[in-house]
Write a protein that holds these residues in place. Structure first.
Motif, short mmCIF file in Angstrom:
data_model
loop_
_atom_site.label_atom_id
_atom_site.label_comp_id
_atom_site.label_asym_id
_atom_site.label_seq_id
_atom_site.Cartn_x
_atom_site.Cartn_y
_atom_site.Cartn_z
N SER A 212 0.81 -1.22 0.00
CA SER A 212 0.00 0.00 0.00
C SER A 212 0.84 1.27 0.00
N THR B 227 3.39 1.93 -1.77
CA THR B 227 3.72 2.32 -3.14
C THR B 227 2.53 2.95 -3.84
N LYS B 228 1.33 2.66 -3.37
CA LYS B 228 0.15 3.26 -3.98
C LYS B 228 0.16 4.78 -3.81
N THR C 241 2.49 6.12 -6.41
CA THR C 241 1.86 6.01 -7.72
C THR C 241 0.79 7.07 -7.91
N ALA C 242 -0.04 7.27 -6.88
CA ALA C 242 -1.10 8.27 -6.97
C ALA C 242 -0.53 9.67 -7.18
N MET D 33 -10.10 2.01 -11.97
CA MET D 33 -10.35 1.24 -10.75
C MET D 33 -11.83 1.15 -10.40
#
Length: 213
Positions: A122, A124-125, A128-129, A163
């Motif tokens: 999570s 890394t999310k 990324t976001a 998503m």
């Protein structure tokens, strides 16, 4: 003479019955046409807007006054056993490493492959976001599309980073007012029916994301 009268009667009757059958099929959305019994969908619900929050520094708290240096340490054998039980659980397995260290003494109470690196999930999310918003902007939309290969009789769902793959989105709740994967399936099915296609295979195209699964 009777044969001519019979033919003259049957031809209009056949045309009327055929037209009536087509009208019924059109109303059921089985064949192309403007007649339908489907309830028209209303406009999707507006996207939920959340008010912005001003960033502020979190208040710091010193933990040292909360610690009692004279408190007894837990038995390292017991702590190590609990950590190993977590690793042995099939729901976690080798994806979990454990390190338990006493903050005051620095004594290691449990170590289950603590030095081995793990692929972060999570956390890394967040990166990324931030990267996506910085590169594309906050109003960008990511689409999921479908392609049809007539030779293979195959519909491919092409992943594009969307998503919002809830079951349906027409009611404004499952997919936050946007179309869902159920809506996409309905659109594809209608388009294929117009081409006389009633059965296909479904595949997934994830070529936009070449990294490990």
């Amino acid at each position: 003479m009777r044969a001519r009268i019979l033919v003259a009667t049957l031809v209009p009757l056949t045309l009327v019955v055929g037209a009536g059958g087509y009208a019924v099929a059109d109303a059921a959305d089985v064949v192309p046409g403007w007649i339908t019994t489907s309830v028209p969908q209303g406009p999707p619900a507006a996207f939920v807007e959340v008010p912005s929050v001003d960033a502020a520094e979190a208040p710091g708290t010193s933990v040292w006054p909360l610690l009692d240096a004279s408190a007894l340490l837990p038995d390292p054998t017991v702590v190590q056993g609990l950590a190993q039980a977590l690793r042995d659980d099939p729901r976690t397995g080798t994806s979990v490493n454990v390190s338990v260290t006493d903050l005051i003494t620095g004594e290691v109470l449990a170590d289950v492959d603590a030095a081995d690196g793990q692929v972060p999930a999570s956390t890394t999310k967040l990166l990324t976001a931030i990267a996506v918003v910085s590169a594309l902007g906050p109003d960008a939309t990511l689409k999921t599309v479908a392609t049809y290969n007539a030779v293979r009789g195959e519909v491919a769902i092409v992943a594009g980073g969307d998503m919002l793959l809830a079951e349906d989105g027409g009611n404004g709740s499952d997919a936050v007012g946007f179309a869902g994967v159920g809506d996409l399936a309905d659109q594809v099915a209608d388009a294929l029916k117009d081409q006389g296609v009633s059965s296909v295979k479904v595949a997934f195209d994830t070529s936009s994301f070449p990294g490990p699964a």
